[in-house]
Design an enzyme around this catalytic site. Structure first.
Site, mmCIF file in Angstrom:
data_model
loop_
_atom_site.group_PDB
_atom_site.id
_atom_site.type_symbol
_atom_site.label_atom_id
_atom_site.label_comp_id
_atom_site.label_asym_id
_atom_site.label_seq_id
_atom_site.Cartn_x
_atom_site.Cartn_y
_atom_site.Cartn_z
ATOM 1 N N ARG A 151 17.810 28.850 47.410
ATOM 2 C CA ARG A 151 18.911 29.784 47.111
ATOM 3 C C ARG A 151 19.235 29.752 45.609
ATOM 4 O O ARG A 151 19.348 28.694 45.005
ATOM 5 C CB ARG A 151 20.135 29.395 47.926
ATOM 6 C CG ARG A 151 21.381 30.241 47.648
ATOM 7 C CD ARG A 151 22.297 29.572 46.646
ATOM 8 N NE ARG A 151 23.492 30.366 46.415
ATOM 9 C CZ ARG A 151 24.336 30.140 45.396
ATOM 10 N NH1 ARG A 151 24.096 29.170 44.542
ATOM 11 N NH2 ARG A 151 25.376 30.892 45.224
ATOM 12 N N VAL A 152 19.356 30.926 45.017
ATOM 13 C CA VAL A 152 19.756 31.037 43.614
ATOM 14 C C VAL A 152 20.950 31.977 43.553
ATOM 15 O O VAL A 152 20.943 33.036 44.196
ATOM 16 C CB VAL A 152 18.590 31.585 42.750
ATOM 17 C CG1 VAL A 152 19.064 31.841 41.323
ATOM 18 C CG2 VAL A 152 17.420 30.608 42.742
ATOM 19 N N GLY A 153 21.983 31.583 42.818
ATOM 20 C CA GLY A 153 23.188 32.414 42.714
ATOM 21 C C GLY A 153 23.203 33.234 41.439
ATOM 22 O O GLY A 153 22.164 33.670 40.945
ATOM 23 N N ASP A 154 24.396 33.414 40.906
ATOM 24 C CA ASP A 154 24.589 34.282 39.733
ATOM 25 C C ASP A 154 24.210 33.624 38.414
ATOM 26 O O ASP A 154 23.933 34.306 37.428
ATOM 27 C CB ASP A 154 26.079 34.655 39.642
ATOM 28 C CG ASP A 154 26.953 33.399 39.500
ATOM 29 O OD1 ASP A 154 26.865 32.516 40.379
ATOM 30 O OD2 ASP A 154 27.681 33.284 38.498
ATOM 31 N N GLY A 187 28.651 32.728 43.920
ATOM 32 C CA GLY A 187 27.536 33.352 43.207
ATOM 33 C C GLY A 187 27.063 34.662 43.799
ATOM 34 O O GLY A 187 26.734 35.602 43.066
ATOM 35 N N THR A 241 30.388 24.550 38.439
ATOM 36 C CA THR A 241 29.440 25.091 37.463
ATOM 37 C C THR A 241 30.061 25.013 36.074
ATOM 38 O O THR A 241 31.276 25.123 35.935
ATOM 39 C CB THR A 241 29.165 26.563 37.836
ATOM 40 O OG1 THR A 241 28.346 26.566 38.999
ATOM 41 C CG2 THR A 241 28.473 27.325 36.738
HETATM 42 N N1 ASP Z 1 28.323 30.364 40.671
HETATM 43 C C1 ASP Z 1 27.601 29.193 41.126
HETATM 44 C C2 ASP Z 1 26.587 29.592 42.129
HETATM 45 O O1 ASP Z 1 26.889 30.406 42.984
HETATM 46 C C3 ASP Z 1 28.469 28.159 41.737
HETATM 47 C C4 ASP Z 1 29.635 27.747 40.924
HETATM 48 O O2 ASP Z 1 30.205 28.500 40.148
HETATM 49 O O3 ASP Z 1 30.004 26.589 41.053
HETATM 50 O O4 ASP Z 1 25.499 29.059 42.138
#
Ligand code: ASP
Length: 292
Positions: free
Chosen positions: A179-182, A205, A151
């Protein structure tokens, strides 16, 4: 504009970077920080600088964002991006988008709109309506995606004392569709407030969101230097047995970073060192920044 202090820091993800890929990560981060630094030096706003720096990273297939996004379980890419203006507390974010070449451009276009987060086709319709370039077909995953936490993100501090933070990701490889992360969640993968500073994060995330990791660093920054506030990630990540990295700039324009992953690709520049310096390890960073 008068020649006042400015600063910028970018990251290319908190992860283990194999030695043969280290230079690509360094070079990509340096290019992005240089691009943001050039416009900050010329008097651009922090929002513009952060958007430009993240665009450079999204266009670089080294990183898991934009062009280099990794596939989910269905073999498709879904990208998330967000940007925050510390002057207005304006937030623009998009999630699970598949057609937008530079998701950070769509997020930036949302700064002027009422919603703070749009997902999927709604986000893509909005982007098209604002002239943000979109592909006719869903974008394909990178041919040899790294699969790690690549990221990308940027925090910028402009000559008027405004702060902006931006984060963009292709998510984690092999996760469930949708799916959605942080990354697009304020207080998790990013935050900016001129009165305090700004942060952008990378890592696991779900753990970052559970711990409200961005908000914890912001809170620590209310008490002091970005260089020490970033250590607020350590205890919660240890508790959750998770990995993260954070870059930060405080309200005085001072830069900080920390990570508990093996590596964290970062680059930074300020008025006194306009050529961006790129590093991978915390030890190198601390030497450069003269911390502890
Ligand atoms: N934080 C990102 C996510 O969970 C992944 C990453 O940092 O590469 O979507």
């Amino acid at each position: 504009m008068a020649d006042r202090p400015w600063s910028i820091v970018v990251h290319g993800g908190a992860r283990s970077i194999p030695p043969e890929k280290a230079e690509a990560h360094r070079a990509g981060c340096r290019r992005a920080a240089d691009a943001g630094a050039a416009v900050l030096q010329a008097g651009a706003t922090a929002v513009v600088a952060a958007r430009i720096a993240v665009c450079v990273l999204e266009d670089d297939p080294t990183f898991n964002a934009g062009r280099g996004s990794v596939p989910n379980l269905a073999g498709e890419i879904e990208m998330d991006a967000a940007i925050m203006d510390g002057a207005s507390l304006g937030v623009g974010a998009v999630a699970a988008v598949r057609h937008i070449y530079n998701p950070i451009e769509a997020a930036a276009a949302m700064l002027a709109a009422e919603p703070i987060l749009l997902v999927g086709p709604g986000a893509e319709d909005f982007a098209r309506s604002r002239g943000v370039p979109c592909a006719g077909l869903p974008l394909a995953p990178a041919p040899s995606p790294g699969g790690g936490h690549d990221t990308v993100g940027c925090v910028a501090f402009d000559q008027a004392g405004h702060v902006a933070a931006a984060t963009s990701t292709g998510g984690l490889a092999g996760t469930l569709p949708g799916r959605v992360g942080d990354a697009p969640l304020p207080g998790c993968g990013f935050y900016a407030d001129d009165a305090v500073g700004g942060v952008s994060l990378s890592g696991d995330g779900e753990a970052i969101a559970r711990a409200l990791l961005g908000a914890r660093v912001m809170r620590a920054m209310e008490e002091g230097h970005a260089g020490t506030a970033v250590n607020a990630i350590r205890a919660p990540m240890q508790r959750l047995a998770a990995e993260a990295g954070v870059i930060a700039i405080d309200a005085a324009g001072r830069i900080g970073m920390a990570h508990n992953s093996d590596h964290f690709a970062v680059a930074f520049a300020d008025r006194n060192r306009a050529a961006a310096i790129a590093v991978l390890h915390e030890t190198e960073w601390r030497k450069e920044m003269n911390h502890d």
